[in-house]
Every structure is written in structure tokens, then in C-alpha cells.
Design an enzyme around this catalytic site. Structure first.
Site, PDB file in Angstrom:
ATOM      1  N   HIS A  79      -6.062  -1.631   3.737  1.00 39.60           N
ATOM      2  CA  HIS A  79      -6.698  -2.663   3.645  1.00 39.60           C
ATOM      3  C   HIS A  79      -7.476  -3.073   4.873  1.00 39.60           C
ATOM      4  CE1 HIS A  79      -7.601  -5.561   0.444  1.00 39.60           C
ATOM      5  NE2 HIS A  79      -7.277  -7.265   1.847  1.00 39.60           N
TER       6      HIS A  79
ATOM      7  N   CYS B 214     -12.452  -3.004  -0.914  1.00 39.11           N
ATOM      8  CA  CYS B 214     -12.478  -4.260   0.312  1.00 39.11           C
ATOM      9  C   CYS B 214     -13.039  -4.260   1.902  1.00 39.11           C
ATOM     10  CB  CYS B 214     -10.685  -4.006   0.682  1.00 39.11           C
ATOM     11  SG  CYS B 214     -10.298  -2.712   1.022  1.00 39.11           S
TER      12      CYS B 214
ATOM     13  N   ASP C 130      -9.772  -3.856  -4.618  1.00 35.63           N
ATOM     14  CA  ASP C 130     -10.383  -2.970  -6.044  1.00 35.63           C
ATOM     15  C   ASP C 130     -10.889  -2.045  -5.214  1.00 35.63           C
ATOM     16  OD1 ASP C 130     -12.875  -3.884  -4.858  1.00 35.63           O
ATOM     17  OD2 ASP C 130     -13.335  -4.656  -6.273  1.00 35.63           O
TER      18      ASP C 130
END
Length: 224
Positions: A202, A96, A93
Site C-alpha cells: 500500500h 493506491c 482499491d
């Protein structure tokens, strides 16, 4: 009491309640931080033969397309399997990095707001240590990093290492090396935090495969 006074009273009470709650949460977080978590050191033994590259703080660069990112993650998963490691999936979102750090520090990614708050405080209090790595007005950078959902970068990772006296170990999908270590400046680390990092987009929290938590997370991951 007039309606205006009543509204002001409720507003004041709400502000005091919010402030009290934040203070209590800060105490809780402070207590948790004093409890060393050394589980990461067992991961370090598994990768002790690997050479790490020096870490240079930097802001985020170009984001790869989905196809390249997927290939990079597959490469990372192969590496994780080789060393008996597994990812605890972190919600994608925009928080991370902070969620993954919170999971490593507190065993709860929901503490990401406190991690972000601490990192921004570090960046603000020790501006001279970080401003040279930020190619924009530093005040604007701080303002941006305060916002929930703003992606963390390699500058915030260094600030987190410094703030939490932690060695942050990144197992990456990079082709030239798979291990990056971010160490606190001017102090010996008191804990190790292990994150996976792939394709510049990520972060997940890393565990030995046999120690992977089975707690539930929100099913919202980058690319999924």
C-alpha cells in the site's frame, strides 16, 4: 429516422461527447502539470541526513500476510512520527499508487486515472527503458497496467518519475533502509513527490503533520 439510425446517431453523439470530455480533462491535467508543486522539498529537508538506496525497477513480488503487514505499518508510523510526517490515507482499491501520486501532483487522488494513463503512455512510448525489468510479455504487461485496479509496481514508479519529471521519495517500512528515491532519467526533477510505502502492499500520500489535508476520502483502506 429509423430506430437503427437513431441508435447509431445517439451512439456517435455519445462517443463524440466522451472524446470531447476526455480532451477537456487532458487540457485541465496538462495545465495543472505546468504548475510546479514544491511543497515536498520541505519534507526533504527533514530527512536530508538519511541515506537513500538506489532504486531498481521491478514488478510486484510476494504479498505478505496480514499480521506481518500490520507490524510493518506500525514500524512505518513510528518513523513518520520521528520526522514529523503524517499519511493522507489513500483508498485501497488497487489504484493506491496512482491515487497517491495524483494526490501529490494535483492535490486530488481522484485524478488517478489520468496518472495511470500517463504512466502507461510512458511505458509504451519508451519501451526500451522498461521492458528489461518486466519478466513477462511486454504487451501483456501494458494491457494489465491499463486496467483500473491493477496494482502499480516499481516499474510504474520509474515511469511516473520520468513522465512527470519528478523525484519520487518513498518512506518505507523496510528494515535495511527507510528511504528510496526514484529520479527521472536524463532530466533534472522539477518537483518532489512524497509517498509512504509499507509491506509491498500500500501507498499513502505524505505531508508534514501540520500540513496534513483535512479533505474527506472514501473509507476503504488496505487492512481496514
Amino acid at each position: 429516422m429509423s430506430e437503427q439510425q437513431d441508435h447509431a446517431s445517439k451512439s456517435s453523439s455519445s462517443s463524440i461527447s466522451s472524446s470531447t470530455q476526455e480532451s477537456e480533462e487532458d487540457v485541465t491535467v496538462g495545465t495543472l502539470l505546468t504548475e510546479p508543486k514544491n511543497s515536498g522539498r520541505s519534507l526533504g529537508k527533514r530527512l536530508s541526513h538519511l541515506d537513500s538506496i538506489p532504486h531498481t525497477p521491478r514488478v510486484n513480488g510476494q504479498i505478505p500476510d496480514v499480521n506481518n503487514a500490520t507490524i510493518d505499518h506500525e514500524t512505518l508510523l513510528e518513523r513518520l512520527g520521528t520526522y514529523g510526517l503524517a499519511e493522507f490515507q489513500i483508498e485501497g482499491d488497487g489504484n493506491c499508487q496512482f491515487r497517491a501520486l495524483a494526490d501529490q501532483i494535483f492535490r486530488n487522488p481522484d485524478y488517478h486515472k489520468h496518472v495511470r494513463k500517463s504512466v502507461v503512455k510512458q511505458l509504451k512510448e519508451f519501451k526500451k527503458n522498461y521492458e528489461g525489468y518486466v519478466p513477462m510479455e511486454y504487451k501483456e504487461y501494458l494491457k494489465k497496467m491499463k486496467r483500473s485496479g491493477e496494482w502499480g509496481d516499481h516499474v510504474t514508479l520509474q515511469a511516473a518519475a520520468d513522465r512527470f519529471a519528478a523525484k519520487i521519495c518513498l518512506l518505507t517500512s523496510f528494515r535495511d533502509t527507510c528511504l528510496i528515491e526514484i529520479v527521472p532519467r536524463g532530466a533534472a526533477p522539477t518537483r518532489e513527490l512524497w509517498l509512504s510505502f509499507w509491506s509491498e502492499v500500500h501507498y499513502n500520500s505524505l505531508y508534514a503533520t501540520e500540513d496534513l489535508p483535512n479533505r474527506k476520502t472514501k473509507k476503504k483502506h488496505w487492512l481496514f
